[in-house]
Design an enzyme around this catalytic site. Sequence first.
Site, PDB file in Angstrom:
ATOM      1  CG  ASN A  31      37.602  24.097  40.426  1.00 19.64           C
ATOM      2  OD1 ASN A  31      38.601  23.657  39.864  1.00 19.64           O
ATOM      3  ND2 ASN A  31      37.602  25.265  41.067  1.00 19.64           N
ATOM      4  CD  GLU A  32      41.418  25.254  43.259  1.00 17.43           C
ATOM      5  OE1 GLU A  32      41.149  26.252  43.942  1.00 17.43           O
ATOM      6  OE2 GLU A  32      42.484  25.140  42.630  1.00 17.43           O
ATOM      7  CE1 TYR A  90      47.400  27.813  38.504  1.00 20.52           C
ATOM      8  CE2 TYR A  90      46.165  26.869  40.328  1.00 20.52           C
ATOM      9  CZ  TYR A  90      46.203  27.354  39.035  1.00 20.52           C
ATOM     10  OH  TYR A  90      45.065  27.385  38.272  1.00 20.52           O
ATOM     11  CD  GLU A  98      42.404  25.233  38.286  1.00 20.66           C
ATOM     12  OE1 GLU A  98      43.001  26.086  38.983  1.00 20.66           O
ATOM     13  OE2 GLU A  98      41.166  25.074  38.305  1.00 20.66           O
ATOM     14  CD  GLN A 154      42.369  30.125  33.772  1.00 17.96           C
ATOM     15  OE1 GLN A 154      41.642  30.769  33.040  1.00 17.96           O
ATOM     16  NE2 GLN A 154      42.026  29.823  35.017  1.00 17.96           N
TER      17      GLN A 154
HETATM   18  O1  AHR Z   1      43.198  29.346  37.628  1.00 23.81           O
HETATM   19  C1  AHR Z   1      42.696  30.293  38.525  1.00 23.81           C
HETATM   20  C2  AHR Z   1      41.992  29.653  39.705  1.00 23.81           C
HETATM   21  O2  AHR Z   1      42.913  28.928  40.451  1.00 23.81           O
HETATM   22  C3  AHR Z   1      40.916  28.654  39.398  1.00 23.81           C
HETATM   23  O3  AHR Z   1      39.690  29.229  39.132  1.00 23.81           O
HETATM   24  C4  AHR Z   1      40.846  27.861  40.656  1.00 23.81           C
HETATM   25  O4  AHR Z   1      40.378  26.551  40.444  1.00 23.81           O
HETATM   26  C5  AHR Z   1      42.249  27.933  41.201  1.00 23.81           C
HETATM   27  O5  AHR Z   1      42.261  28.303  42.536  1.00 23.81           O
END
Ligand code: AHR
Length: 523
Positions: free
Chosen positions: A194-195, A268, A327, A376
């Site tokens: 993840n990331e 995001y 995400e 989320q």
């Molecule tokens: O969604 C919050 C965080 O954002 C997650 O844990 C991470 O993968 C991203 O940076």
Amino acid sequence: MRGLVSLMAVALATLTTPAAAQEVISGTIRADQPGPVLSRNIQGQFAEHLGRDIYDGIWVGPDSTIPNTRGIRKDVVDALKAVKVPVVRWPGGCFADIYNWRDGIGPAAKRPVRKNDWWGGIETNAFGTHEFFDFAEQIDTDTYVAINMATATPASMREWMTYLTSTGEDTLAQERRANGHAEPFKVGFVGIGNEAWGCGGAQTPEYFANEYRKFATFHHKNGSTFHMHNDLSALRVASGPNNDDTKWMEVVLKEAGPLMDAISLHYYTVWHGDWTQRDTAMATGFPVSHWNEILYQAWRMDEVLRGHEAVMDKIDPKKRIGLFVDEWGTWYRTEPGTEPGHLYQQNTLRDALVAAGTLNIFHAHADRVKMANIAQAVNVLQAMLLTQGDKLAKTPTYYAFAMYLPFQDATFIPVSAPAPMLKAESGSFPAFTLSAAKAKDGKTYVAVANADKDKGYKLALDLGVLKASKVSGQVLTSAKLDAHNTPGQKEEIAPAPYRGGKISGGKLLLDVPAKAVVVVGLE
Ligand code: AHR
């Protein structure tokens, strides 16, 4: 002073905008040119051990006075079931890369309590593997397990997968049975890393690609010609780029593409597209001028996808590898009085426009985008649901997803109408976006996300070969730009029956209000 500024902001944001003359815009629906199936997984969710997403949000424990089934909140299950959540990603996020799956199995009283190093507070491990799969069964969803590749090993991944899926007499299968689950769990997808460029180890793409190859090799996926014996059916998802990082995409696909079924993307919606400025944007009570900037940043998803798809199309022209936007969503300043690391934010009509507009973008990219997971599910970032004690609120984002339900596994139909461009501080974006699809119930659905806070639009969409005589649907809007719902309080915003549509002269006529999501079905 800060209080005064935010009070003024509330006053500005709650002003109703003046009625303005509506424009008529002509467009077309091309049912004669159907496109790809819109995977239901585009409406996927994400649940992380972060703030009050799992604890309070999903898990209250079997002894709670809050109604629950084996510790899982009934109200949350009912609400998520109602929007047919297709898939849930768990346990993170950044949390996944510090998670030891062994902490979350066996008798609850014996599970270790750890510090949650990423998000703060204590991880009791009361919610672990069995509880997650119980939750998935209760809401009837597919599972996407993010495994730890940063602080764990391929052996740990292999053991977790064996524990989850083995039907044999091996010790891990026996341990799962002893812990109460005779049958193997159904694992749909496995995220490897993840990331990896950030919280997952600050790796370079070259280093990650090698690590990924190592982990994927030990995954033994069905259909792989590499092994003599393959026993796992879950699809493998490589940790992909952040935002516009096409170099990451290129290196990882070139070096490790054959060993993956999909690659992820995180994007995001943050103030000025700069995560370090995220606190500038407030979820509620924002100045009117903030509306366009957030909607512009959400619209950038289209450009970000185009950039990555251009790279993917060169390396994987047959489009075998899916792009999973696992995400996405808005990221604002956290609510006053809440723990900053818990990422709790309110959710307004503006977020519903972000959600609907983004779903429209995903539909237009559905030949590559096969999954997306909004961040989320409960109480974190652009949440579907907010809880407070035994109270629950369905957010405007939840309602946008509810309205888009017919698009799950529907067949894309091109629809277009020229939208005027609106200006934001960082760029321009279309006032409205559209989607159309033939759904599994046989009806054709058209969705409009009108992000223009000042103007409604009259659309006249030529039906072409489509035969229809009846229009019905729903609209989500409000006089207030920051209309939102609060647990325990009367709902301020929810979908209402839509009465602005009709069919006349072979055209679908839609009268779309300002700042509104409209979804109609044609019969
Ligand atoms: O969604 C919050 C965080 O954002 C997650 O844990 C991470 O993968 C991203 O940076």
